[in-house]
Design an enzyme around this catalytic site. Structure first.
Site, short mmCIF file in Angstrom:
data_model
loop_
_atom_site.label_atom_id
_atom_site.label_comp_id
_atom_site.label_asym_id
_atom_site.label_seq_id
_atom_site.Cartn_x
_atom_site.Cartn_y
_atom_site.Cartn_z
N GLU A 59 44.12 34.11 28.10
CA GLU A 59 44.47 35.25 28.96
C GLU A 59 45.47 34.83 30.02
O GLU A 59 45.31 33.78 30.66
CB GLU A 59 43.20 35.79 29.61
N ASP B 207 50.16 41.78 23.29
CA ASP B 207 49.55 43.04 22.85
C ASP B 207 50.29 43.63 21.66
O ASP B 207 49.69 43.99 20.64
CB ASP B 207 49.55 44.06 24.00
N GLY C 73 42.33 48.18 28.92
CA GLY C 73 42.59 46.79 28.58
C GLY C 73 42.51 46.53 27.09
O GLY C 73 42.50 45.38 26.66
C1 GLA Z 1 48.28 42.44 29.44
C2 GLA Z 1 49.70 42.14 29.00
C3 GLA Z 1 49.75 40.96 28.04
C4 GLA Z 1 48.99 39.76 28.62
C5 GLA Z 1 47.62 40.17 29.15
C6 GLA Z 1 46.92 39.06 29.88
O1 GLA Z 1 47.51 42.86 28.37
O2 GLA Z 1 50.27 43.26 28.36
O3 GLA Z 1 51.07 40.62 27.74
O4 GLA Z 1 49.74 39.13 29.61
O5 GLA Z 1 47.69 41.28 30.02
O6 GLA Z 1 46.59 38.03 29.01
#
Ligand code: GLA
Length: 387
Positions: free
Chosen positions: A33, A174, A126
């Protein structure tokens, strides 16, 4: 679901004509993360829940959008000449951003469209509902107009739209996890060079359980961009004393050796998280390959502690969900997932403990926070597709 969305499309836009139906998943990150913008590794997977869409080409340049998740907003109209972000445009900034990004990459969209969406990922939780919409839009544009783009390109275009149209400085995780999703596999991605490997997730006798804190967050108004800048500043300081391209180039030992170059205690902790989390992710995937799910779970727990104490992106809601989960027998590992500051946790829970987990964590959460959390036992699914 296909029948439901096609029916709604007719209700909203008059008739279905040559409308087609599509799906793109949401994602959950198992570990790694806040490493994706630090040249580190991530280990996310696509889910079987996601965004469904119906789209139909138009003969003019108009764009008409309707979301079953925001019915009260009704039909939102725009056009291919108006591909600029605006606050009032709400969720349509995501598909519009992708249409704009195709244009920027030299792929001109020849006509407008009507687009209806219906997502079953909780919004702003999230699980990447926005990246799901972006990849879905890219997939639709490719299908409609025959653009020569791979799924990996769809991920990069989605990220480009998010960064430059929606002005959220997100990493690639993501969109990549969604566009490249594969059922029953997580993706071990090195964000430094986009090399990746699929790792089978066969949790014998256990499942992935997501707990949604129901504390809403939007990446744009969170401290996400601030964390990114802190890491960039720490990297610049480290570059004075060692030759590296990103924090992902350091292991723990090298970090401890050079960390005194970072002039600020907060930045030391931010960079420490990025370095240690990357190494944890590499180790976690090794553990999984060796069928050591217990070790994988412990690394998930350590990831949460680091995100809580060093990176400071958790908050009382996520901490409560995770700390209550840790108390329960049969929880192999539990941590926050995604950007943090609200959103969801991900836990690996033995089958026989799932009911107790949901009941006990749910009750404790409601007592402490004042509103309920939602729980989802999820499965790992494929990337975007036509239905
Ligand atoms: C969000 C961002 C990702 C990543 C996460 C943390 O989801 O879109 O690119 O940085 O936070 O891991």
């Amino acid at each position: 679901m296909k029948d439901i969305i096609l029916k709604k499309f007719v209700e909203v836009f008059g008739d279905a004509g040559d409308a087609r139906a599509y799906f793109a998943p949401g994602r959950v990150n198992l570990i790694g993360e806040h490493t994706d913008y630090n040249g580190g590794h991530v280990f996310p997977c696509a889910l079987t829940i996601g965004t469904y869409g119906v789209a139909r080409r138009r003969t003019d340049n108009k764009l008409r959008f309707f979301s079953m998740n925001f019915e009260r907003l009704g039909v939102i109209e725009s056009s291919l000449e108006e591909l600029v972000p605006s606050q009032g445009a709400g969720w349509t900034n995501y598909p519009k951003g992708v249409m704009w990004a195709f244009g920027e990459k030299g792929m001109k969209i020849p006509c407008g469209m009507d687009l209806l969406l219906n997502g079953n990922i909780p919004n702003g939780s999230g699980l990447s509902s926005s990246a799901s919409v972006e990849v879905l839009t890219g997939h639709i544009l490719r299908d409609f107009f025959g653009f020569d783009v791979s799924n990996q390109d769809l991920a990069l275009i989605g990220q480009y739209a998010e960064n430059h149209f929606n002005k959220v400085n997100c990493g690639i995780m993501d969109q990549f996890a969604i566009a490249m999703g594969k059922a029953d596999h997580a993706i071990f991605l090195d964000t430094a060079d986009l090399s990746y490997e699929y790792a089978p997730i066969a949790l014998k006798g256990a499942k992935i359980v997501i707990a949604c804190s129901n504390k809403k967050r939007g990446l744009g108004d969170s401290k996400y961009n601030e964390r990114r800048s802190e890491c960039e500043a720490a990297l610049a300081e480290l570059k004075q004393v060692t030759e590296i391209d990103s924090l992902g180039d350091l292991d723990e030992e090298a970090f401890e050796k050079y960390k005194s170059a970072i002039q600020d205690e907060v930045r030391v902790r931010r960079a420490k998280h990025a370095v240690y989390e990357n190494q944890r992710t590499i180790r976690a995937v090794k553990a999984l390959k060796a069928n050591d799910v217990e070790q994988f779970g412990q690394l998930m727990n350590a990831s949460h502690v680091s995100l809580r104490d060093d990176y400071e992106v958790t908050g009382v809601e996520l901490d409560t969900l995770v700390e209550e989960a840790w108390k329960i027998d049969g929880v192999i590992g539990s941590r926050m997932t995604g950007a943090g500051f609200g959103g969801c946790t991900v836990s690996i829970v033995k089958d026989e403990a799932i009911d107790t987990f949901i009941e006990k964590v749910g009750t404790a959460y409601k007592e402490k926070i004042g509103y309920a959390a939602d729980f989802y036992v999820v499965e790992i699914g494929d990337g975007p597709r036509s239905l």
